[in-house]
Design a protein around this motif. Structure first.
Motif, PDB file in Angstrom:
ATOM      1  N   LEU A 177      -3.688  46.987  52.299  1.00 15.43           N
ATOM      2  CA  LEU A 177      -4.980  46.766  52.936  1.00 15.43           C
ATOM      3  C   LEU A 177      -4.940  45.469  53.726  1.00 15.43           C
ATOM      4  N   HIS A 178      -5.252  45.534  55.008  1.00 16.83           N
ATOM      5  CA  HIS A 178      -5.388  44.340  55.845  1.00 16.83           C
ATOM      6  C   HIS A 178      -6.845  43.919  55.727  1.00 16.83           C
ATOM      7  N   LEU A 179      -7.085  42.922  54.880  1.00 15.97           N
ATOM      8  CA  LEU A 179      -8.429  42.634  54.390  1.00 15.97           C
ATOM      9  C   LEU A 179      -9.343  42.022  55.449  1.00 15.97           C
ATOM     10  N   LYS A 180     -10.612  42.375  55.348  1.00 18.76           N
ATOM     11  CA  LYS A 180     -11.645  41.730  56.153  1.00 18.76           C
ATOM     12  C   LYS A 180     -11.884  40.318  55.615  1.00 18.76           C
ATOM     13  N   PRO A 181     -12.475  39.443  56.409  1.00 20.38           N
ATOM     14  CA  PRO A 181     -12.820  38.106  55.895  1.00 20.38           C
ATOM     15  C   PRO A 181     -13.792  38.216  54.724  1.00 20.38           C
ATOM     16  N   ALA A 182     -13.657  37.313  53.771  1.00 18.17           N
ATOM     17  CA  ALA A 182     -14.576  37.310  52.624  1.00 18.17           C
ATOM     18  C   ALA A 182     -16.013  37.067  53.107  1.00 18.17           C
ATOM     19  N   ASP A 183     -16.956  37.771  52.471  1.00 16.22           N
ATOM     20  CA  ASP A 183     -18.367  37.652  52.838  1.00 16.22           C
ATOM     21  C   ASP A 183     -19.205  37.793  51.571  1.00 16.22           C
ATOM     22  N   PRO A 184     -19.354  36.691  50.811  1.00 15.91           N
ATOM     23  CA  PRO A 184     -20.042  36.766  49.508  1.00 15.91           C
ATOM     24  C   PRO A 184     -21.454  37.323  49.589  1.00 15.91           C
ATOM     25  N   GLU A 185     -22.153  37.099  50.715  1.00 17.75           N
ATOM     26  CA  GLU A 185     -23.529  37.592  50.839  1.00 17.75           C
ATOM     27  C   GLU A 185     -23.581  39.108  50.799  1.00 17.75           C
ATOM     28  N   ASN A 186     -22.526  39.752  51.285  1.00 23.58           N
ATOM     29  CA  ASN A 186     -22.446  41.218  51.292  1.00 23.58           C
ATOM     30  C   ASN A 186     -21.532  41.743  50.181  1.00 23.58           C
ATOM     31  N   GLN A 187     -21.356  40.939  49.137  1.00 17.46           N
ATOM     32  CA  GLN A 187     -20.536  41.331  47.988  1.00 17.46           C
ATOM     33  C   GLN A 187     -19.095  41.635  48.377  1.00 17.46           C
ATOM     34  N   LEU A 188     -18.612  41.009  49.452  1.00 14.61           N
ATOM     35  CA  LEU A 188     -17.221  41.185  49.868  1.00 14.61           C
ATOM     36  C   LEU A 188     -16.457  39.950  49.412  1.00 14.61           C
ATOM     37  N   HIS A 189     -15.774  40.104  48.278  1.00 11.95           N
ATOM     38  CA  HIS A 189     -15.121  38.952  47.660  1.00 11.95           C
ATOM     39  C   HIS A 189     -13.768  38.666  48.311  1.00 11.95           C
ATOM     40  N   ASP A 190     -13.161  37.563  47.895  1.00 13.11           N
ATOM     41  CA  ASP A 190     -11.822  37.226  48.377  1.00 13.11           C
ATOM     42  C   ASP A 190     -10.802  37.954  47.505  1.00 13.11           C
ATOM     43  N   TYR A 191     -10.289  39.091  48.020  1.00 14.94           N
ATOM     44  CA  TYR A 191      -9.391  39.916  47.218  1.00 14.94           C
ATOM     45  C   TYR A 191      -7.936  39.453  47.306  1.00 14.94           C
ATOM     46  N   THR A 192      -7.714  38.246  47.891  1.00  9.27           N
ATOM     47  CA  THR A 192      -6.394  37.627  47.753  1.00  9.27           C
ATOM     48  C   THR A 192      -6.387  36.640  46.583  1.00  9.27           C
ATOM     49  N   SER A 193      -7.499  36.517  45.895  1.00 15.97           N
ATOM     50  CA  SER A 193      -7.593  35.607  44.746  1.00 15.97           C
ATOM     51  C   SER A 193      -7.062  36.288  43.494  1.00 15.97           C
ATOM     52  N   PRO A 194      -5.998  35.756  42.877  1.00 18.25           N
ATOM     53  CA  PRO A 194      -5.462  36.364  41.642  1.00 18.25           C
ATOM     54  C   PRO A 194      -6.523  36.479  40.543  1.00 18.25           C
ATOM     55  N   TRP A 195      -7.388  35.482  40.445  1.00 17.27           N
ATOM     56  CA  TRP A 195      -8.427  35.530  39.408  1.00 17.27           C
ATOM     57  C   TRP A 195      -9.340  36.730  39.619  1.00 17.27           C
ATOM     58  N   THR A 196      -9.731  36.971  40.871  1.00 18.91           N
ATOM     59  CA  THR A 196     -10.597  38.131  41.177  1.00 18.91           C
ATOM     60  C   THR A 196      -9.893  39.430  40.823  1.00 18.91           C
ATOM     61  N   ILE A 197      -8.612  39.546  41.184  1.00 25.07           N
ATOM     62  CA  ILE A 197      -7.844  40.760  40.900  1.00 25.07           C
ATOM     63  C   ILE A 197      -7.771  40.992  39.384  1.00 25.07           C
ATOM     64  N   LYS A 198      -7.487  39.929  38.627  1.00 22.66           N
ATOM     65  CA  LYS A 198      -7.395  40.067  37.172  1.00 22.66           C
ATOM     66  C   LYS A 198      -8.708  40.549  36.573  1.00 22.66           C
ATOM     67  N   GLN A 199      -9.820  40.003  37.051  1.00 23.43           N
ATOM     68  CA  GLN A 199     -11.120  40.381  36.511  1.00 23.43           C
ATOM     69  C   GLN A 199     -11.419  41.860  36.772  1.00 23.43           C
ATOM     70  N   ILE A 200     -11.093  42.327  37.963  1.00 20.34           N
ATOM     71  CA  ILE A 200     -11.362  43.729  38.313  1.00 20.34           C
ATOM     72  C   ILE A 200     -10.496  44.660  37.469  1.00 20.34           C
ATOM     73  N   VAL A 201      -9.204  44.321  37.346  1.00 25.32           N
ATOM     74  CA  VAL A 201      -8.307  45.161  36.546  1.00 25.32           C
ATOM     75  C   VAL A 201      -8.758  45.191  35.090  1.00 25.32           C
ATOM     76  N   LYS A 202      -9.131  44.046  34.551  1.00 24.30           N
ATOM     77  CA  LYS A 202      -9.578  43.974  33.159  1.00 24.30           C
ATOM     78  C   LYS A 202     -10.825  44.827  32.952  1.00 24.30           C
ATOM     79  N   ARG A 203     -11.713  44.801  33.933  1.00 26.88           N
ATOM     80  CA  ARG A 203     -12.973  45.523  33.790  1.00 26.88           C
ATOM     81  C   ARG A 203     -12.785  47.033  33.864  1.00 26.88           C
ATOM     82  N   TYR A 204     -11.957  47.478  34.828  1.00 21.99           N
ATOM     83  CA  TYR A 204     -11.894  48.910  35.107  1.00 21.99           C
ATOM     84  C   TYR A 204     -10.641  49.605  34.582  1.00 21.99           C
ATOM     85  N   SER A 205      -9.543  48.899  34.431  1.00 22.84           N
ATOM     86  CA  SER A 205      -8.253  49.572  34.234  1.00 22.84           C
ATOM     87  C   SER A 205      -7.455  49.053  33.048  1.00 22.84           C
TER      88      SER A 205
END
Length: 632
Positions: A177-205
């Motif tokens: 995925l060639h990511l769009k710029p992060a936009d917190p107001e629209n719930q578009l997080h920084d998906y190059t952040s390892p912490w964010t990736i870990k949280q999503i994987v822990k929650r869903y997978s």
């Protein structure tokens, strides 16, 4: 290599635009979908290798890998699973008509809240496209296990995509995925952040069987770190109940069902002894859109010693419980088991019997303890469950115990057969029912008039399966199930000599008309008789006690079975002015040719009153128009 450009179909473009402009408030679900697809690909490769040992594929370290590049702002989800061929990419990724796109778009527009909208992504198999919520461009590189050449698919989510054959693709699939710029107001997080990736994987997978790995960020002066496994990979069904939270169960349900709403009920079962197995089953809270289609895939996965074997194991639950999702893990089956072997295996049959009884007992418990949850279950799955009344005689009593039906007793509250029997009037020997397309149409049916007049309760059955199960069941607690539209009906109870005399007198008075009408309408009916069930309408048509109803005939024909057309019985109301006048004119005239059209009209009106169609609509319209003209 030659790069080919293709256009998306219209519906696919509409879907992509919805994804890009994101109707989903929670954009994190894109990663859940890509990881879920990667897990499925690993499951399929393990199974393929078990079935075909000659397959040239490496299964020594099956895993999912997530890689982020902060400078390039890319995120890649990679697996070394089954992969896809060039043709499969075109069929599965390039076009999505076979994913129910039109239905998806319709339900998406009708979704009342964000949670329902979010749940539709996985349910309709369009999870791959959720990547466009967070990316300006998506590149997929894949090579099917056992093949030498790979495929690259690229799109910016606009009107086209490209396909290209590549020589250096590794086994499996990677989605970048060639990511769009992060936009917190629209719930578009920084998906190059390892912490964010870990949280999503822990929650869903977290529960996914395969390791999900990511290389940690490298600190200055350090050697390249070893990949880190982000998920626990614990089989929830193998852990005790007090070790697992409801949220963990719900996430497993969402993963295996692709329904991202909470399940209605979680069912655990552990069998020990000569044949050991564990089961973790879920009753959904909503029926899938394709529950009654021929291609619907059942939701129970089969594992052997925690190794995935089969995705939709039909042998584990009967067809009428096809809505149940879950996992069954057997300890004593062969890893190389096939569907054909499962159908004949006595252990599997034993498992099916026990799992079926467990599901039915759980539904009964819901019915007893929580009226609202039971109402939800019956609204969503009652029609499917009633199929078991026809096909599963062993559990018929258990199904009847949890079944409920609309009734004339109350407009909004369904009733059980046990409750109906408790309310039966003194002297009433039968349980009465009527079938039809809708409550309104059958409540207004002429067949209901005498029952309404005498306050006798009638079950109102409007599902297609109701036409079949009532005959299969036949009776309940010694009380026969009787259609108000079949056979002769006598609601007078004890014999009344005066009433008997009146009926005999009417029969004698109308004998000539009944016989004459029988001759005139011979092509369509087998008998004309006076009715004991009509109080308002002039006539109705009924089936003989053991004949197929018109609805059942049509159902068999729709399934490709030829059934002979059954002649029905025309009943006349001797107290109706139209019937009285017809009888008087019949007795007065020797030339009765002018009455033939009246007899035909009366019969057609009776057919229309029960929701049927005139045999010759154009002729019926002409007859009615002629009669209206004479009255003006």
């Amino acid at each position: 290599m030659t790069t080919e450009t293709f256009e998306f179909q219209v519906e696919a473009r509409q879907l992509l635009q919805l994804m890009i402009h994101s109707v989903y408030s929670n954009k994190d679900v894109f990663l859940r979908e890509l990881v879920s697809n990667a897990s499925d690909a690993l499951d399929k490769l393990r199974l393929e290798k078990l079935r075909d040992d000659s397959l040239d594929a490496d299964v020594s370290d099956l895993h999912i890998e997530i890689d982020v590049d902060k400078e390039a702002r890319t995120l890649t989800v990679r697996d070394n699973g089954i992969g896809m061929s060039y043709d499969e990419v075109g069929q599965l990724i390039g076009t999505i008509a076979n994913s129910g796109t039109a239905t998806f778009l319709k339900e998406l527009r009708e979704a009342q809240d964000a949670a329902n909208a979010e749940g539709l992504i996985g349910q309709f198999g369009v999870g791959f496209y959720s990547g466009f919520m967070v990316a300006d461009e998506v590149t997929l590189v894949t090579r099917r296990a056992g093949e030498g050449q790979g495929t690259r698919w690229t799109s910016r989510g606009e009107s086209t995509y490209t396909l290209e054959k590549v020589d250096d693709a590794p086994q499996g699939t990677s989605v970048t995925l060639h990511l769009k710029p992060a936009d917190p107001e629209n719930q578009l997080h920084d998906y190059t952040s390892p912490w964010t990736i870990k949280q999503i994987v822990k929650r869903y997978s977290d529960f996914i069987t395969w390791p999900i790995r990511m290389v940690p960020e490298k600190a200055d002066g350090e050697d390249a770190p070893e990949p880190e496994t982000l998920n626990s990979m614990k089989a929830l069904w193998a852990r005790s109940r007090d070790e697992v939270s409801d949220d963990e169960y719900h996430e497993l349900y969402k993963h295996i069902s692709h329904d991202w709403r909470e399940p209605l009920e979680t069912i655990r079962l552990q069998a020990e002894g000569t044949f050991e197995y564990q089961a973790l089953l879920f009753v959904p809270s909503h029926a899938p859109h394709d529950l009654f289609t021929r291609d619907f895939k059942r939701g129970v996965q089969l594992y052997v010693k925690r190794v995935f074997i089969m995705d939709d194991c039909e042998a584990l639950l009967p067809p009428y419980l096809r809505f149940v999702k879950g996992v069954v893990d057997a300890q004593d089956l062969s890893l190389n088991v096939s569907r054909e072997i499962l159908q004949q295996d006595r252990h599997i049959r034993m498992m099916q019997r026990r799992l079926t009884k467990k599901v039915l007992s759980t539904i009964k418990e819901i019915k007893t303890k929580d009226a609202d949850r039971y109402a939800t279950f019956w609204r969503e799955f009652g029609t499917a469950l009633k199929e078991g009344l026809v096909t599963d005689s062993e559990n018929r009593d258990a199904i009847l115990a949890v079944a409920s039906f609309a009734t004339t007793h109350a407009e909004d509250e369904p009733t059980t057969l046990a409750q109906y029997v408790e309310r039966m009037k003194d002297g009433q020997d039968d349980i009465y029912y009527i079938t039809g397309e809708s409550r309104q149409s059958i409540e207004n049916s002429p067949h209901m008039e005498a029952f309404r007049d005498k306050g006798i309760e009638v079950l109102l059955l409007t599902d297609a399966v109701d036409e079949v199960w009532v005959d299969a069941v036949g009776e309940y607690e010694g009380k026969k199930l009787r259609s108000v539209a079949k056979g002769e009906i006598d609601l007078d109870g004890e014999k009344d000599e005066k009433a008997e005399g009146e009926r005999e007198k009417q029969a004698e008075d109308y004998a000539g008309l009944l016989g004459w009408m029988r001759e005139q309408l011979d092509e369509d009916i087998k008998e004309v008789r006076l009715s004991a069930r009509l109080t308002v309408s002039p006539a109705c048509v009924v089936s003989d006690a053991h004949d197929l109803t018109p609805a059942l005939e049509n159902m068999y024909r729709a399934m490709g079975q030829e059934v002979p057309r059954t002649k029905r019985i025309l009943e006349l109301n001797p107290g109706h002015p139209l019937v009285k006048n017809l009888n008087e004119v019949y007795k007065e005239r020797e030339d009765r040719s002018g009455l033939v059209e009246s007899a035909e009209l009366l019969h057609t009106l009776a057919v229309l009153a029960e929701g049927g169609q005139p045999k010759d609509p154009a002729r019926f319209v002409k007859l009615v128009a002629d009669r209206l003209e004479r009255t003006l």
